[in-house]
Design a protein around this motif. Structure first.
Motif, PDB file in Angstrom:
ATOM      1  N   UNK A 144       0.835  -1.171  -0.050  1.00  0.00           N
ATOM      2  CA  UNK A 144      -0.022   0.082  -0.057  1.00  0.00           C
ATOM      3  C   UNK A 144       0.951   1.301   0.049  1.00  0.00           C
ATOM      4  N   UNK A 145       0.409   2.424  -0.455  1.00  0.00           N
ATOM      5  CA  UNK A 145       1.347   3.585  -0.533  1.00  0.00           C
ATOM      6  C   UNK A 145       0.458   4.768  -0.012  1.00  0.00           C
ATOM      7  N   UNK A 146       1.552   5.896   0.128  1.00  0.00           N
ATOM      8  CA  UNK A 146       1.150   7.002   0.265  1.00  0.00           C
ATOM      9  C   UNK A 146       0.933   7.675  -1.265  1.00  0.00           C
ATOM     10  N   UNK A 147       0.991   9.126  -1.314  1.00  0.00           N
ATOM     11  CA  UNK A 147       1.049   9.767  -2.734  1.00  0.00           C
ATOM     12  C   UNK A 147       2.363  10.579  -2.686  1.00  0.00           C
ATOM     13  N   UNK A 148       3.112  10.397  -3.620  1.00  0.00           N
ATOM     14  CA  UNK A 148       4.529  11.118  -3.811  1.00  0.00           C
ATOM     15  C   UNK A 148       3.955  12.600  -3.755  1.00  0.00           C
ATOM     16  N   UNK A 149       4.857  13.383  -2.826  1.00  0.00           N
ATOM     17  CA  UNK A 149       5.016  14.763  -2.843  1.00  0.00           C
ATOM     18  C   UNK A 149       3.470  15.229  -1.956  1.00  0.00           C
ATOM     19  N   UNK A 150       2.582  14.522  -1.294  1.00  0.00           N
ATOM     20  CA  UNK A 150       1.578  15.026  -0.715  1.00  0.00           C
ATOM     21  C   UNK A 150       1.829  15.189   0.923  1.00  0.00           C
ATOM     22  N   UNK A 151       1.005  15.998   1.377  1.00  0.00           N
ATOM     23  CA  UNK A 151       1.297  16.297   2.648  1.00  0.00           C
ATOM     24  C   UNK A 151       0.567  15.095   3.648  1.00  0.00           C
ATOM     25  N   UNK A 152       1.108  14.160   3.886  1.00  0.00           N
ATOM     26  CA  UNK A 152       0.464  12.819   4.517  1.00  0.00           C
ATOM     27  C   UNK A 152       0.432  12.752   5.940  1.00  0.00           C
ATOM     28  N   UNK A 153      -0.189  12.193   6.479  1.00  0.00           N
ATOM     29  CA  UNK A 153      -0.075  11.892   7.921  1.00  0.00           C
ATOM     30  C   UNK A 153      -0.244  10.476   8.112  1.00  0.00           C
ATOM     31  N   UNK A 154       0.983   9.897   8.682  1.00  0.00           N
ATOM     32  CA  UNK A 154       1.253   8.267   8.860  1.00  0.00           C
ATOM     33  C   UNK A 154       0.941   8.188  10.356  1.00  0.00           C
ATOM     34  N   UNK A 155       0.046   6.970  10.472  1.00  0.00           N
ATOM     35  CA  UNK A 155      -0.100   6.486  11.830  1.00  0.00           C
ATOM     36  C   UNK A 155       0.449   4.904  11.789  1.00  0.00           C
ATOM     37  N   UNK A 156       1.189   4.376  12.949  1.00  0.00           N
ATOM     38  CA  UNK A 156       1.493   3.267  12.926  1.00  0.00           C
ATOM     39  C   UNK A 156       1.685   2.910  14.491  1.00  0.00           C
ATOM     40  N   UNK A 157       1.840   1.674  14.606  1.00  0.00           N
ATOM     41  CA  UNK A 157       2.091   1.008  15.839  1.00  0.00           C
ATOM     42  C   UNK A 157       3.388   0.311  15.560  1.00  0.00           C
ATOM     43  N   UNK A 158       4.460   0.778  16.128  1.00  0.00           N
ATOM     44  CA  UNK A 158       5.787   0.096  15.809  1.00  0.00           C
ATOM     45  C   UNK A 158       5.604  -1.057  16.924  1.00  0.00           C
TER      46      UNK A 158
END
Length: 153
Positions: free
Chosen positions: A121-135
Motif C-alpha cells: 500500500x502507498x502514500x502519494x508522492x509529494x503529498x502532505x501525508x499523515x502516517x499512523x503506525x504501531x511500531x
C-alpha cells in the motif's frame, strides 16, 4: 537510497481525511532517493527488505522474514531522508533526487515489492501525508544503499 523500516502491527497513510494506504502486520517503509539511484539499486534494496529476518519464530528469535510471515508493506516516499543539516538550522535537500527521477523510481520500488510477492500500500508522492503506525518491538532499521555497497559507480 535511504530506507527506514519500521516493523508494525498496523500502519496507515491519510491525505485530506482520506486513507490512501493501510496495512496490518508488516513494515512501514520510508523511502528516499538520491541522484545516483537506479532500478538496479532498487532491486537490491527490495530483495534485502523482503528477506530481512526481523519477525519472531516459534522460539521468539528474530528469524522470520516478511515473506515467511505473510506481511505487507506501507510504502511512503520521503525525500527528507536526504536532509543535510551541517550548516545552519534549515536543512538542505540537494542530495535528494528531483521528482522527475524520484517518482519513476518510487513507482518501480513499489512494483518490485509487489513482484516479490508482498502486498504493498502507498502514500502519494509529494503529498502532505499523515502516517499512523504501531511500531512493533519497537524494531526500526535504517538501510543506506551506499553503505550496503549497492550504488552504481
Amino acid at each position: 537510497m535511504k530506507i527506514v523500516i519500521q516493523r508494525v502491527r498496523h500502519a496507515s497513510c491519510t491525505i485530506d481525511s482520506q486513507i490512501t494506504g493501510s496495512i496490518d502486520q508488516g513494515f512501514c517503509v520510508l523511502v528516499g532517493f538520491t541522484q545516483s539511484d537506479t532500478e538496479a539499486v532498487v532491486d537490491k534494496v527490495v530483495k534485502k527488505i523482503v528477506l530481512l529476518r526481523v519477525f519472531s519464530d516459534e522460539e521468539g528469535k528474530m528469524n522470520r522474514s516478511l515473506l515467511d510471515m505473510g506481511g505487507k508493506i506501507l510504502s511512503i516516499s520521503q525525500f527528507t531522508l536526504y536532509a543535510d543539516c551541517k550548516k545552519g538550522n534549515r536543512p538542505g535537500f540537494t542530495r535528494a533526487a528531483r521528482p522527475e527521477q524520484a517518482i519513476p523510481l518510487y513507482e518501480y520500488f513499489n512494483q518490485a515489492i509487489a513482484g516479490a510477492g508482498i502486498p504493498v500500500e502507498t502514500g502519494v508522492f509529494g503529498a502532505d501525508m499523515q502516517i499512523e503506525l504501531c511500531n512493533d518491538g519497537p524494531v526500526t532499521i535504517v538501510l543506506d544503499s551506499e553503505e550496503l555497497g549497492y550504488e552504481n559507480h
